[in-house]
Scaffold this active site. Structure first.
Site, short mmCIF file in Angstrom:
data_model
loop_
_atom_site.label_atom_id
_atom_site.label_comp_id
_atom_site.label_asym_id
_atom_site.label_seq_id
_atom_site.Cartn_x
_atom_site.Cartn_y
_atom_site.Cartn_z
N ASP A 400 0.87 -1.16 0.00
CA ASP A 400 0.00 0.00 0.00
C ASP A 400 0.91 1.21 0.00
OD1 ASP A 400 -2.27 1.56 0.40
OD2 ASP A 400 -1.90 1.60 2.55
N LYS A 401 0.36 2.37 -0.32
CA LYS A 401 1.22 3.55 -0.30
C LYS A 401 1.04 4.37 0.97
CE LYS A 401 0.30 7.49 -2.06
NZ LYS A 401 0.73 8.46 -1.06
N THR A 402 -0.19 4.90 1.12
CA THR A 402 -0.40 5.83 2.21
C THR A 402 -0.26 5.12 3.55
OG1 THR A 402 -2.04 6.73 0.77
CG2 THR A 402 -1.92 7.65 2.97
N ARG A 602 4.93 17.60 -3.89
CA ARG A 602 3.66 17.83 -4.57
C ARG A 602 3.48 19.33 -4.73
NH1 ARG A 602 -1.04 14.32 -2.12
NH2 ARG A 602 0.05 12.40 -1.59
N GLY A 683 -4.89 3.41 -3.42
CA GLY A 683 -6.15 4.02 -3.78
C GLY A 683 -5.96 5.46 -4.25
N ARG A 798 -5.64 4.10 -7.80
CA ARG A 798 -7.11 4.16 -7.77
C ARG A 798 -7.71 2.77 -7.73
NH1 ARG A 798 -9.26 7.96 -6.03
NH2 ARG A 798 -8.89 10.07 -6.74
N LYS A 804 -7.26 -4.99 -5.19
CA LYS A 804 -5.97 -5.32 -4.59
C LYS A 804 -5.85 -6.82 -4.40
CE LYS A 804 -5.02 -1.05 -2.07
NZ LYS A 804 -4.63 -0.45 -0.80
N ASP A 824 -1.52 -0.77 5.90
CA ASP A 824 -1.82 -0.30 7.25
C ASP A 824 -3.30 -0.08 7.46
OD1 ASP A 824 -1.98 1.91 5.55
OD2 ASP A 824 -1.86 3.23 7.28
N ASN A 827 -8.47 -0.83 4.03
CA ASN A 827 -8.58 -1.17 2.62
C ASN A 827 -7.52 -2.17 2.17
OD1 ASN A 827 -6.55 0.58 3.00
ND2 ASN A 827 -7.04 1.94 1.31
#
Lengths: 1197, 353
Positions: A400-402, A602, A683, A798, A804, A824, A827
């Site tokens: 996952d990223k976030t 960003r 996501g 997304r 996943k 974490d 999702n």
């Protein structure tokens, strides 16, 4: 009583009659009890004191190995067959059963404890018109209970009334779904009117009819009937057990589902039992062994038949046959006798030892200080203790990223205002200085409203703002005005922002610290403190963000009447709408933007525009018309927005850092060196994901190409995937090369493996969720897999939680590789459960991922230690263990086979029965256990230095069917040596005083001693890491063997247990002969030296990576670890509007729903949860509430 | 996991920094290197060679004579007689002659040997009752079921000693004669005691407590094994202390052989008197055999073995030759390893990446 009853119902396999509809009447226990609904007591324990023994034994005998040994035990009770005394099987079996039972009992006691703790929590219940404190377990369906702030919700409740306006309550659902934002629940107006009047509540006679208990957290359907009137009930009015009440003084609820019927308990069903690769292999091997065992027994039975016909029939003078036994029956009996004698090939201790080793290695993971995160006091945890060795075989990681790669913390890092860059520090010679934690921070103490946690290092910006530079002031004014953040001011001056995206939070906080403090908002106004001066702007319009617009604007009126439009958005979008006068500034800003993007930040571009009064009036008029139009509203609004957002004046640009967790790029590099492929499934938006891909070194400038698949039809997706594949590998075949094979028990399982294809150079692939949906269809999945596997890096953005899991399943299905998923949030649960190994990042808010994971730790960077060190060691240890274990047992058993040819196939054993009993259990168990707990081929630092050491595990190099066959051949050789050398040596020989040494007992003790010496020598040869414990166990076991043997063969034991220890004096009389020791020495030489020679020669001719590293380790000391180089790249790539933002919040903040009756206590739950999978994918919001709570708790303690 | 610690504070859950928990236990990690392996192999080859040569010399210094008398000379008549079970009660004696061309120096041991007699069959081996032969009175008349099918005779009288092993005891007897150069025939004196392990004679086999009774009285109510001619308390008429369960021939027999071909000690040359003080002188010998034990049914052979011993035991060339073969194999391996090392691994060149 109820639980006992249901328990017995369960026992008899009878479920209660399927409930079709739940019917509950408030305040009417008698009525509700008639339905026998479960009360609120929960029971997760399996046994009680009386049922423990029978149930546990029953459970244990369902395991094949235990049942097999029970069967053997029964066989041994038949005297015609029994070739061994009953205790040879009974002793190990009882010990194994006892050990498992103790472990199970301990687990169950813990469950009892936690059940009792939960069941005994107190809650206020309305009984007979009074509020009484009751234990949770006594709460019945239909009771009305009162909850207070920060209390756990007792059961699934229908919300009746609350202290908050509009009958709202706020709940945190982290325990339930892992989402950390607050959710709003709202009671019916009808019930809300009862407020906290005990009298009205206790007279409430509502009846609820609703769906039966189920596990869907997002759905509820029912009706409430009051005075003959029906009211619909939906999920919005239900409080679920497992939630926590927040920011709500009190609320009342009607219990609808209690205890086991609650959605939380219904959801905590048994998780899928994961088994490792080696488990599956072991099952197959055990079947092989069974086959092999029966073949051996069959051969021996035939041998017995032949012998009985040829020799046995004439030997009957001395040994008459039992009545009715002829050669055929005798051979049949001897078949079963040999099943007993040779049973050691399927050793009962195998399974127990494997469990012990895994448990031990799990403890080492728990104990590892290098995986302990001091900041939030979180050690690593092996939650599943049965998967360790698979950690050494990971081929694909899905991350996952976030919150996993990133900290989910945004920091305002740099900005460009009016062509001037702020945020970097330079030393005297003009070089950029690395900013570290020690760098001095800008002092914001002059601003009483500043956020103390905000850190900025460039003084010049603050000076510029305080000097009154108009552009700089406009810049921060924009940041303070143009957003959808909600403020929260519990005490005067203590501001908290509830931001919908962390980026916005960071920007508004930056403005706050630089003197433009966003203080409060109403639907019509925004109040900010501009350099200490309170200014209230009139909010005329919010031109909200959406994916197409990629910008957001507000139109405000200053108290002095001036009207301004403030706009922030993606650079490309804003640049198109700038006034021509900004050309020059644009150029400079673009340079800055490139620089920021190069640092992986960003970016957003800010612009503003003054508006004319009369134009504005006219525009407002049209805006009103458009927004009330029935047809084409969206288009008309878009057009209006487009019209007003032009000729903007450029102010500057902001750069926000999505902070990576420590050591993420280094970890990813290490994992890549270990030939592990990392796929990021997030996501987030494509731009964000891509940006992170660059900043953590997954995507690199030197990659040949990064393909982006973002199509809208299946055909387009296919084309894009094929295009990418042909670019990478023009000569690749149209059809994937699929290798079909069968595997598993009895070869029932069909497997298809897509072969890897060779690609020159590195490529990256980014695919968005929409395309992924098409690509995961049956006809495209192979295309996706081929293309993706050719790429070095794959990023899916997304994606929904379901997707996943689908991606993980796809790789599992066609690659037959071991996968690991790390995440974490809630999702990530689906992929964590789908992958072979799930890892949860703990210490974050929300425990759902951790709860369903197999391993958890606090930081992504610990993954490399988990895999490269612990995983590799566990795998090597397990392989060594299995190899050695099979070796020692096969060698042990084969000797019986050879002896059969000398003893008329009569199932006579080679060894003393006690040796057979204790061999696996005592003499050889501890040395191999200590080896498989402590062995290290190279230590952890070298493992990091050479990540390539990890690769053999991915290829199953250390233990496979081939290795098993080798192992068998090896034992075959050893057993031949071990049998025939003593045979030759003892045959026709006598002691030095002429007495007997060629007797059976002497031969047995000689053979067993030789065997033990040889298997111990083999163990020594396999041990790479001799700790004191190893020494102790190896030499201790040998010593124990001699001690036990001499004791059992002693006079005393014989005189007490005459028929059990018939070997009296054997050890003394045969082991004191030089002959015996010379035999032992020779067998050891012949068994061990070929192995040494083979290993040495292989090491010379084809050294493995392990050999190389070990050689280096012996030769030189470890080179110092390379200095951590900062990851900095020169990039021309730019992030777009990299907000993790979704549309519609502008409308929310200006809506009437949030009229604040009590502005001091104002709060807002941003997630008004729409159903549907994408909604669950929202990034986690900035939520200061929990932090505060934490602080207050810690200050209390 | 583990025991909860009573620590508090910010680092309460930090794992201990012990070498054990951090897997940093000091350890020795040896590696197979040319410096250790090659010398080790050569050394072992040399060691095995020396051992082999030494053992060979030792074994060759012993003398051994094996004489298969199954159907030799006059024994062929007895051999034919024993074919028929109905003549089992009928005695048969025969005489076998042999010549020793070299003096057997030192102690000489006399063995009887059997070929193809399976004392190691599971059911045969189990068919005994140690509790009975250790002299438990309760077991004497009530033998264990292990003794099946030789627990009781047809009349239900318990057998002592019970079981198939005792029942099949070897019952040939020998008397050796030496023909001096003068033609005078003199018996070769044999010690018929001291043939067993000390533990067997003194612990594993005991007679039931006699008290004031004679041995025969103690064994009253039991009967001899079916194939025996004499009861157990009368096995050795010459020495009353060698009767009952502690009869040495019985004990020797009861120590079951591991393999179907075996020899068992029959007697030791008594070197007390001339001309046997130095061993067995060369010359002609004869053996008077009381031929009782039938081997014809199971195609067995019977032999008499005379041998001298060293510290290493009897004349068994297996180990010396095995050591010599092993030595050459190790040498061969050592040479192959050296070549491999020389070609590939010298100075760690194979270890370079």
């Amino acid at each position: 009583m109820g639980s006992v009853q249901s328990y017995f119902n369960n026992l008899r396999g009878k479920e209660k009659k399927q409930e079709e509809e739940r019917h509950v009447r408030a305040n009417d226990r008698a009525f509700n009890l008639s339905y026998n609904y479960a009360n609120n007591a929960i029971r997760t324990s399996k046994y009680n004191i009386f049922t423990f023994l029978p149930l546990n034994l029953f459970e244990q005998f369902r395991r094949l190995a235990n049942a097999y040994f029970l069967f053997l035990l029964l066989l041994q009770l038949i005297p015609q067959i029994s070739s061994l005394s009953w205790f040879t099987t009974a002793v190990p079996l009882v010990m194994v059963l006892a050990m498992t039972a103790v472990k199970d009992a301990n687990d169950d006691i813990n469950r009892h404890k936690s059940d009792r703790q939960v069941n005994n929590r107190m809650v206020s219940v309305l009984i007979d018109g009074e509020l009484k404190n009751e234990k949770w377990m006594n709460v019945q369906v239909g009771d009305i209970i009162k909850l207070e702030s920060n209390q756990f919700v007792t059961a699934d409740l229908l919300l009746l009334s609350s202290s908050e306006p509009l009958n709202l309550v706020y709940v945190e659902t982290a325990e339930l779904d892992g989402e950390t934002n607050l959710k709003v629940k709202q009671a019916l107006t009808l019930t809300g009117e009862m407020e906290d009047s005990i009298e009205t509540l206790s007279n409430f006679k509502g009846e609820v009819r609703c769906e039966p208990p189920n596990n869907r957290l997002d759905k509820f359907k029912g009706t409430l009937t009051v005075n003959g009137q029906n009211y619909g009930l939906d999920n919005d009015k239900i409080l679920l057990r497992g939630c926590t009440l927040r920011n709500t003084e009190w609320c009342f609820g009607l219990v609808i589902f209690g205890g086991p019927d609650t959605k939380l308990m219904q959801n905590s069903g048994k998780t899928k039992f994961k088994r490792t690769n080696i488990d599956h292999l072991m099952n197959v091997l055990v079947l092989w062994i069974f086959g092999f065992l029966f073949t051996m027994c069959f051969i021996l039975a035939i041998g017995n038949a032949i012998w009985e016909v040829k020799e046995g029939s004439v030997f009957t003078v001395f040994l008459p046959r039992d009545q009715g036994v002829n050669a055929a029956l005798s051979s049949f009996l001897s078949f079963w006798s040999y099943v007993i004698v040779l049973n050691a090939v399927v050793p009962i201790s195998l399974y127990v030892s494997v469990e012990i080793i895994r448990l031990g290695n799990s403890y080492f993971i728990n104990w590892d200080r290098k995986m302990y995160y001091p900041k939030n006091d979180t050690p690593a945890q092996a939650r599943t203790t049965t998967l360790n060795e698979e950690l050494g075989q990971i081929k694909y990681i899905f991350s996952d990223k976030t919150g996993t790669l990133t900290q989910n913390i945004m920091t305002f890092n740099k900005c460009s205002i009016n062509g001037k860059n702020y945020g970097d520090l330079y030393d005297f010679s003009g070089h950029r200085v690395e900013i570290t934690e020690k760098t001095q921070k800008v002092d914001f103490s002059w601003n009483k409203l500043a956020d103390p946690k905000f850190a900025f290092h460039d003084y010049s910006l603050l000076e510029t703002v305080r000097e009154g530079n108009p552009e700089a002031q406009a810049f921060f004014r924009l940041l303070a005005l143009c957003h959808t953040v909600m403020p929260e001011e519990k005490k005067e001056g203590e501001l908290n922002y509830q931001a919908q995206s962390p980026d916005e939070g960071a920007l508004v906080t930056a403005a706050r610290n630089f003197g433009f403090v966003f203080r409060s908002r109403t639907p019509e106004t925004i109040t900010i403190m501009e350099m200490g001066e309170k200014v209230t702007y009139e909010l005329l319009a919010v031109l909200d963000f959406n994916n197409v617009r990629k910008r957001m604007s507000v139109i405000v009126r200053h108290p002095n009447g001036k009207m301004t439009l403030y706009c922030k958005g993606a650079d490309t979008i804003i640049y198109e709408r700038l006034d021509r006068s900004c050309k020059k500034l644009m150029k400079v800003t673009t340079d800055h933007l490139n620089e920021y993007a190069g640092d992986g930040l960003r970016t957003l571009v800010l612009a503003h525009k003054h508006l004319e009064e009369n134009y504005m009036e006219e525009w407002t008029q049209r805006h009103h018309e458009a927004s009330t139009a029935l047809e084409g509203r969206e288009e008309r609004l878009d057009q209006l927005y487009e019209e007003i957002e032009k000729d903007l004046i450029l102010l500057g640009a902001t750069a926000v850092e999505d902070k990576l967790q420590d050591g993420v790029p280094q970890t990813i590099e290490q994992l890549a060196n270990a030939d592990i492929k990392l796929w990021v499934l997030t996501g987030d938006k494509q731009e964000t994901a891509e940006n992170i891909g660059y900043s953590c070194n997954m995507l690199r400038e030197d990659m040949k190409e990064v393909f982006i698949v973002a199509a809208h039809t299946a055909e387009e997706v296919k084309q894009e995937l094929q295009y990418a594949r042909r670019m990478m590998c023009p000569e690749s075949a149209e059809q994937p090369s699929v290798k079909k094979c069968r595997a598993g028990l009895f070869w029932l399982q069909k497997m298809e493996t897509v072969q890897d294809e060779k690609v020159e150079g590195d490529y990256g692939l980014i695919i968005n969720g929409h395309s992924l949906a098409y690509a995961l269809e049956k006809d495209l999945e192979l295309e996706l897999l081929r293309t993706a596997c050719m790429c070095q890096t794959v990023i899916c953005c997304r994606v929904t939680p379901l997707q996943k899991a689908q991606v993980v399943e796809l790789v599992k299905k066609y690659k037959q590789a071991i996968t690991l998923a790390i995440g974490d949030g809630a999702n990530d649960v689906s992929m964590i459960k789908a992958a072979h190994i799930g890892v949860g990042i703990s210490g974050q808010e929300g425990m759902q991922a951790v709860l369903s994971s197999d391993f958890s730790f606090a930081q992504f960077r610990y993954l490399q230690r988990l895999l490269l060190v612990h995983g590799r060691w566990s795998y090597i240890r397990m392989c060594k263990f299995l190899q050695y274990f099979f070796y020692k047992n096969f060698t042990f058993t084969f000797m019986h086979f050879w002896y059969a040819f000398f003893c008329g196939f009569s199932a006579q054993t080679v060894y003393d029965e006690w040796f057979i009993t204790l061999y696996n259990l005592v003499y050889t168990s501890l040395p191999i256990l200590s080896l498989s707990l402590f062995d290290q081929d190279v230590n952890d630092r070298w493992s990091f230095q050479y990540p390539q050491l990890y690769c053999p595990g991915q290829l199953n190099m250390y233990f496979s069917k081939k290795a098993f066959v080798w192992c068998m051949l090896h034992s075959c050789y050893s057993s031949l040596v071990l049998f025939f050398i003593p045979w030759g040596a003892i045959q026709d020989t006598v002691r030095d005083d002429g007495r007997d040494i060629a007797d059976y007992q002497s031969f047995a003790s000689l053979a067993q001693t030789c065997l033990l010496v040889v298997v111990s020598a083999q163990l020594c040869l396999d041990t790479y890491y001799w700790t004191t414990v190893n020494h102790f166990f190896v030499w201790g076991s040998l010593a124990a063997y001699f001690a036990i043997t001499f004791t059992m063969y002693s006079n005393g034991m014989f005189l007490i247990f005459t028929s059990i220890f018939p070997f009296i004096g054997t050890a003394r009389n045969s082991l004191n002969q030089p002959n015996a020791w010379l035999t032992m020495f020779l067998t050891s030489l012949l068994c061990v030296l070929p192995v040494v020679a083979l290993r040495f020669i292989l090491m010379q001719i084809r050294p493995t990576i392990n050999d190389r590293v070990r050689y280096k380790m012996q030769k030189d000391t470890l080179p110092a670890p390379p200095p951590r180089r900062p990851v900095r790249r020169v990039s021309t790539r730019r992030s777009g509007y990299a907000f993790s933002h979704s549309q519609g919040y502008g409308a929310l903040v200006t809506s009437e729903r949030f009229l604040f009756k009590r502005p001091i206590k104002s709060r807002l739950a941003f997630s008004v949860q729409p159903d549907g999978p994408l909604a669950r994918n929202l990034p986690q919001v900035f939520r200061p509430i929990a932090e505060e709570l934490h602080e207050s708790q810690s200050s209390k303690s | 996991m583990g025991k909860a610690k009573d620590r508090t504070g910010p680092l309460a859950r930090r794992p201990d920094n012990s070498a054990f928990k951090q897997q940093r236990l000091p350890a020795w990690s040896p590696m197979l290197t040319a410096n250790t392996v090659l010398p080790f192999f050569y050394l072992l080859a040399l060691m095995c060679l020396l051992l082999g040569v030494w053992l060979l010399l030792t074994v060759q210094s012993t003398q051994e004579l094996k004489l298969d008398y199954t159907d030799l000379g006059s024994c062929s008549e007895c051999y034919e007689l024993r074919k028929n079970v109905s003549y089992a009660e009928q005695g048969c004696r025969c005489k076998v002659e042999f010549y020793i061309d070299q003096t057997f120096k030192g102690d000489v041991f006399f063995y009887y040997g059997l070929r193809n007699f399976h004392q190691n069959l599971r059911r045969y081996m189990d068919s005994r009752d140690d509790a009975q032969t250790v002299g438990r009175e309760s077991q004497l008349k009530n033998p264990s079921t292990y003794c099946e099918p030789f627990i009781k005779d047809k009349d239900g009288v318990p057998i002592a000693p019970c079981g198939a092993v005792a029942n099949s005891m070897f019952n040939d007897s020998f008397s050796f004669n030496y023909q001096t150069s003068s033609g005078h025939i003199m018996p070769v004196p044999l010690l018929r005691k001291g043939l067993t392990w000390y533990t067997d004679k003194n612990i594993k086999f005991r007679n039931p407590k006699t008290g004031n009774q004679t041995l025969a009285q103690v064994f009253e109510g039991t009967r001899q094994p079916l194939y025996w001619q004499k009861p157990v308390y009368d096995l050795d008429p010459s020495d009353p202390t060698n009767n009952g369960f502690i009869n040495e021939d019985l004990i020797v027999w009861m120590r079951e052989a591991a393999f179907p071909n075996f020899k068992k000690l029959y007697g030791i040359l008594n070197r007390a008197g001339d001309p046997f003080t130095h061993g067995l002188p060369k010359g002609n010998y004869s053996i008077q055999i009381s031929y009782n034990f039938p081997v014809q049914p199971f195609q067995g052979r019977k032999l008499v073995v005379l041998t001298t011993l060293t510290w290493f035991g009897g004349q068994n060339l297996f180990l010396p030759i095995a050591y010599l073969v092993t030595s050459s194999l190790i040498l061969l391996m050592a040479v192959v390893l050296t070549v491999a090392w020389w070609k590939f691994g010298k100075d760690g060149k194979n270890m370079k990446e």
